[in-house]
Design an enzyme around this catalytic site. Structure first.
Site, PDB file in Angstrom:
ATOM      1  N   LEU A 188      35.987  49.298  90.281  1.00 57.18           N
ATOM      2  CA  LEU A 188      36.061  50.202  91.437  1.00 57.18           C
ATOM      3  C   LEU A 188      37.251  51.370  91.167  1.00 57.18           C
ATOM      4  O   LEU A 188      37.136  52.273  91.747  1.00 57.18           O
ATOM      5  CB  LEU A 188      37.118  49.265  92.833  1.00 57.18           C
ATOM      6  CG  LEU A 188      36.109  48.077  93.276  1.00 57.18           C
ATOM      7  CD1 LEU A 188      37.155  47.283  94.207  1.00 57.18           C
ATOM      8  CD2 LEU A 188      34.962  48.652  94.017  1.00 57.18           C
ATOM      9  N   GLY A 246      43.351  52.547  87.248  1.00 57.46           N
ATOM     10  CA  GLY A 246      44.830  53.212  87.613  1.00 57.46           C
ATOM     11  C   GLY A 246      45.583  53.223  86.570  1.00 57.46           C
ATOM     12  O   GLY A 246      45.161  53.171  85.096  1.00 57.46           O
ATOM     13  N   GLY A 282      46.327  49.622  85.154  1.00 57.85           N
ATOM     14  CA  GLY A 282      45.287  48.474  85.001  1.00 57.85           C
ATOM     15  C   GLY A 282      43.990  48.966  85.750  1.00 57.85           C
ATOM     16  O   GLY A 282      43.789  50.219  86.390  1.00 57.85           O
ATOM     17  N   THR A 283      42.864  47.922  85.717  1.00 56.40           N
ATOM     18  CA  THR A 283      41.325  48.383  86.406  1.00 56.40           C
ATOM     19  C   THR A 283      41.208  47.500  87.427  1.00 56.40           C
ATOM     20  O   THR A 283      41.538  46.323  87.524  1.00 56.40           O
ATOM     21  CB  THR A 283      40.312  48.155  85.070  1.00 56.40           C
ATOM     22  OG1 THR A 283      40.804  49.109  84.127  1.00 56.40           O
ATOM     23  CG2 THR A 283      39.013  48.709  85.848  1.00 56.40           C
ATOM     24  N   VAL A 284      40.555  47.983  88.446  1.00 58.75           N
ATOM     25  CA  VAL A 284      40.364  47.231  89.529  1.00 58.75           C
ATOM     26  C   VAL A 284      38.947  46.892  89.650  1.00 58.75           C
ATOM     27  O   VAL A 284      37.940  47.774  89.440  1.00 58.75           O
ATOM     28  CB  VAL A 284      40.535  47.854  90.988  1.00 58.75           C
ATOM     29  CG1 VAL A 284      40.425  47.152  92.300  1.00 58.75           C
ATOM     30  CG2 VAL A 284      42.450  48.270  90.797  1.00 58.75           C
ATOM     31  N   ASP A 314      54.626  56.578  97.072  1.00 60.23           N
ATOM     32  CA  ASP A 314      53.435  57.176  96.435  1.00 60.23           C
ATOM     33  C   ASP A 314      52.437  57.090  97.557  1.00 60.23           C
ATOM     34  O   ASP A 314      51.084  57.074  97.516  1.00 60.23           O
ATOM     35  CB  ASP A 314      52.808  55.996  95.393  1.00 60.23           C
ATOM     36  CG  ASP A 314      51.872  56.882  94.493  1.00 60.23           C
ATOM     37  OD1 ASP A 314      51.946  58.002  94.502  1.00 60.23           O
ATOM     38  OD2 ASP A 314      51.199  56.212  93.779  1.00 60.23           O
TER      39      ASP A 314
END
Ligand SMILES: Nc1ncnc2c1ncn2[C@@H]1O[C@H](COP(=O)(O)OP(=O)(O)OP(=O)(O)O)[C@@H](O)[C@H]1O
Length: 926
Positions: free
Chosen positions: A544, A547, A550-552, A663
């Site tokens: 998805l 970031g 990490g990775t989603v 954010d």
């Protein structure tokens, strides 16, 4: 007889008398006396006597020509020479015996011709009778003799045929050249070697048994004129199957082998095995030797396959078939049309194989399965499924999961590698159905597998050495896993990231608004079933986004239809980049959240060096993407109001929890399937202490509530009206609360409104929090953060104002040429509104109040979200029921719940960073 017939006619005696009424008496007497003598002589043998009797009734009648020329003339001469010409009966006898006419000669002369003819006839008859008798005796003795075999008869018949054939064609029968091979060896017994020739028979002298009729001979001639093999087959046919002289079938002497030959079949046969019978139909090009029941099913399969493949090659079949009949593999060049069907029934095969058909079917089934495997291979080679790679019970990754040394095609054979042997088929199947995972999954699972082994999991302890041998990289990775495990242990102990903590910590109990969510049940079920939840229980379907930490991934819980968003973070990478606190903060915050506009954290676990957050999945993308899809690249005011209202509620909730988000931006506002929003990404959030206070209104009655801390700060109200169930819930009416900050002249409040405004106001704004961190996105950074003066919760109201501005105008208010200019603009540049699109004054007023550079003057800085809610921009908005309101638009949900908005972003930088950070963890694009 033929010669005689030409000379005279045999007629009855009366006719002779009638005709030869002028014959002399002498002749009759002589003839009569001669007959008497012969009758007397033939009395000794009955056959001769019969013949004699026969001849007595025969009178040789001369032909007309001869009569006129010779015999009749001879009679005339005799009559003229005699004294009497009377036709008295006495003359009859005289006429019977011819007498000489003309010059005197021996009386035997005339009679001798006649007698010789009769004698010749008699001799011929006797000879024929003798021959018949002798033949009869010979046939009797031949039948009684055991030495005369069928082969002898065949040979004799064949001999006879050859003789006749040679006689007709005029060709000499050359024994050496036209030697015919007659194979009496059953097909089953014939070795497949081309060197073994059929048994040869020399033509021997045998009487014809008349067992071969004309059709058989015709077939034989056909074979002779065709080719050797064809002749052989036909001879076998005619000789061994007497009952079917036409040669349509072939059976051995023992009767247990039958070959049906269909002359009419000129095209190749095909093979069908049914109850031990091999039927060769017209479409087999290459048929293996049907050696009884030893017919190899594989060969038959090949034949069947080849039959389907070479239907258009009929000529090739005959040669093969004939070769099989001859059992000489080298004789496959003949092209004979008379043999096309062979049926094997019951000969030399030791035992019939009734299951042959099943065997073939099985093979076909296997072939189909293999084809499926081939198709699966292709699929798994490109997109393997996690469940295919994992033992569902012991969580042991299967051998096939290793992509280094084992091709993905081995995925189906490696269940034996799991010592527990509990590979879940269901999991595999279901995983196959929806698996779109890419090779990155393999590597993740692989790491997981190695972690399981390294952590003395129940599965595969004994396989470690073996795997080291099989996989050269295993040892290295195994050691790495151990080191990772140590690091993980420190990390986990300090951050409570263990799976066990997850099990005890999480349940739907502390998230009441999602307690009815089936995903809780699914997670709970897996935990109960396997003891813990891990990455192995998920099929990672799609990336998805990637970031900063990490990775989603979009993931499906194996065996369920539940989709999740799993944020996978490499712990060592975080530690090296000093981003561990961010991950910790996000995890802690996510654990606290239970709000409709904030993500639900269903589970959290660590596997090897990976920290995974299992979150609620939002399929609608983010507001940034959604805005880009709008016509003017910006939302309408109602739509913008809807989204910011929900964000406001989320921020309010966060602030109550003591969380300063920091954010806020459209990219972090996700759209749910139902169109409502979900604020995500809390790694920049600041946790702080918050002391919710109930503020009483100190303002006198009738004073503008906009100047109050809250609408309910009325001293004469003891209990908040909104708590009362029987209340008309006027507090839910935004109009009553919207006078704050509005440019419009406030209406004169009625009594009820005055009562509501006099209620105490709950303020849960972390007003005391301060941070000097330089966090956030440039365009969204508050001036106090840029200046580094320290900041608090008011930064979220600044970002909230920037968000509203961007949603309405399609751009941020202080965006500069570069980040430096942007930061400068944020600090020094006055807020300006573009001329287009047209935006309401309420919206501009709200933005203006929110984008106050002085945080203390900023709307919401004192009493938080309640102040902002009361602004006229939100007038008429039902805050409490906004979650039930109809959203501006619904996302298009595609396969696997993904949308165009959630398509891979191709953030190669982030992805490559993830790849570089992990020594054995690789994230690859789909
Ligand atoms: N629950 C979710 N459902 C759907 N998509 C999500 C979800 N969480 C994150 N994403 C997607 O994954 C991407 C990466 O998310 P992540 O939280 O790592 O943050 P980011 O905002 O891109 O990065 P950073 O942490 O650096 O701010 C997001 O852009 C978002 O599109």
């Amino acid at each position: 007889m033929g010669s005689l017939a030409g000379a005279c006619e045999i007629v009855e005696e009366k006719d002779v008398v009638r005709l030869a009424k002028h014959s002399s008496r002498y002749c009759e007497t002589a003839l009569r006396s001669s007959k008497d003598m012969e009758r007397h002589a033939l009395k000794q043998g009955s056959m001769e006597y019969d013949i004699d009797q026969l001849f007595q009734s025969i009178t040789i009648k001369p032909s007309p020509g001869r009569v006129m020329g010779s015999s009749f003339h001879h009679l005339e001469t005799s009559a003229s020479a005699g004294p009497s010409r009377s036709t008295s009966p006495s003359n009859k006898s005289a006429m019977k015996k011819p007498f000489p006419i003309g010059p005197p000669r021996s009386p035997r002369v005339g009679l001798s011709d006649s007698i010789s003819l009769k004698q010749a006839l008699r001799d011929l008859c006797i000879s024929k009778a003798s021959e018949m008798a002798a033949q009869k005796r010979l046939s009797k003795s031949a039948a009684a003799s055991p030495r005369v075999s069928e082969a002898d008869k065949i040979q004799s018949l064949y001999r006879q045929v050859l003789n006749e054939s040679a006689g007709r064609s005029g060709l000499p029968v050359d024994k050496g050249k036209s030697l015919v091979e007659i194979s009496l060896t059953p097909v089953d017994d014939i070795p497949s070697s081309s060197q073994s020739l059929p048994q040869r028979f020399d033509v021997i002298e045998t009487e014809a048994s008349n067992s071969i009729s004309e059709p058989s001979q015709a077939e034989i001639f056909l074979g002779v004129n065709g080719n050797r093999s064809g002749l052989k087959a036909m001879v076998e046919t005619s000789s061994l199957h007497k009952s079917n002289i036409s040669g349509s079938s072939f059976s051995s002497a023992s009767g247990d082998f039958e070959i049906e030959i269909d002359e009419s079949a000129a095209s190749p046969p095909h093979v069908v095995i049914e109850d031990g019978i091999v039927e060769i139909d017209k479409h087999v090009n290459s048929l293996p030797l049907c050696s009884g029941s030893k017919v190899d099913a594989e060969e038959l399969d090949k034949s069947i396959v080849s039959s389907a493949r070479v239907k258009s090659e009929p000529n090739a079949l005959n040669s093969e078939l004939i070769g099989r009949l001859d059992n000489t593999s080298s004789s496959g060049t003949d092209n004979r049309k008379s043999v096309s069907k062979v049926t094997r029934s019951n000969i030399p095969r030791p035992k019939p194989r009734p299951k042959r058909k099943l065997l073939v079917k099985k093979k076909l089934r296997i072939a189909v399965a293999s084809a499926s495997k081939l198709i699966d291979k292709d699929d798994t080679s490109t997109e393997p499924s996690a469940s295919e790679l994992l033992c569902q019970k012991c969580n042991c990754a299967l051998k096939s999961s290793s992509t280094d040394n084992h091709p993905p095609t081995n995925t189906t054979y490696n269940t034996e590698k799991c010592s527990n042997g509990s590979f879940s088929k269901n999991g595999s199947i279901e995983a196959n159905q929806g698996s779109l995972a890419s090779s990155h999954l393999i590597r993740i699972v692989k790491s997981n597998k190695e972690a399981n082994k390294g952590s003395s999991d129940s599965c595969g302890k004994g396989d470690t050495d073996e795997q080291k041998r099989e996989n050269p990289t295993f040892s290295e990775k195994f050691e790495f896993s151990l080191s990772s495990k140590d690091s993980l242990g420190d990390y986990s102990s300090s951050t409570s990231m263990s799976e066990e903590s997850n099990l005890s910590r999480f349940s739907c109990g502390n998230k009441p608004h999602m307690s009815m969510d089936v995903r809780w049940e699914a997670i709970k079920h897996v935990k109960l079933q396997y003891g813990s939840l891990g990455l192995r229980h998920f099929n990672l379907l799609k990336k998805l986004g990637c970031g900063d930490i990490g990775t989603v991934y979009l993931a499906e819980l194996v065996g369920t239809n539940c989709l999740f968003a799993i944020k996978v973070m490499d712990i060592e990478f975080l530690a090296r980049r000093k981003k561990t606190p961010r991950a910790q903060a996000e995890r802690v915050i996510l654990k606290m959240l239970d709000h409709p506009f904030l993500p639900t954290l269903y589970a959290q676990f660590t596997s090897d060096n990976l920290s995974c957050l299992v979150m609620e999945y939002c399929p609608g993308g983010d507001l940034h993407v959604l805005r880009q899809k709008q016509l003017s690249r910006c939302f309408s005011e109602p739509a913008a109001r809807f989204y910011v209202a929900e964000v406001l509620l989320a921020l309010e909730y966060l602030h109550m929890l003591g969380v300063i988000y920091r954010d806020l931006k459209p990219e972090n506002i996700l759209v749910r399937e139902d169109g409502h929003i979900m604020l995500t990404d809390f790694d920049l959030s600041l946790r702080c202490a918050v002391n919710p206070t109930l503020l009483r209104s100190t303002s006198p009655p009738g004073k503008d509530p906009a100047r109050m801390s809250g609408p309910y700060n009325t001293s004469n109200c003891i209990q908040p009206l909104c708590i009362e169930p029987s209340c008309r819930v006027p507090c839910f009416t935004p109009r009553l609360l919207s006078s704050t900050g509005g440019s419009r002249k406030p209406k004169r409040p009625d009594l009820l409104t005055q009562q509501l405004r006099s209620l105490p106001q709950l303020v849960a704004e972390p007003t005391e929090a301060r941070s000097n961190s330089f966090v956030g996105t440039h365009e969204y950074l508050a001036p106090e953060i840029i200046k580094g003066e320290g900041h608090g919760a008011a930064v979220d109201w600044w970002t909230f104002g920037v968000l509203l501005y961007e949603l309405l105008y399609g751009k941020t208010p202080f965006k500069g040429y570069d980040n430096e200019e942007t930061l400068s603009n944020v600090v020094f540049k006055n807020l300006k509104f573009p001329d287009s699109p047209l935006v309401s004054s309420q919206a501009k007023d709200l933005i203006r109040r929110l984008l106050m550079k002085d945080p203390e003057s900023r709307l919401g800085s004192e009493k938080g979200a309640a102040e902002i809610k009361r602004h006229h921009f939100f007038e008429g908005l039902n805050w409490a029921l906004i979650r039930c309101a109809v959203p501006p638009e619904l996302p298009d949900i595609y396969e696997n719940g993904a949308t165009e908005a959630t398509s891979p972003q191709g953030n190669n930088d982030g992805y490559l960073e993830c790849k570089a950070m992990g020594d054995h963890l690789e994230f690859e694009l789909f």
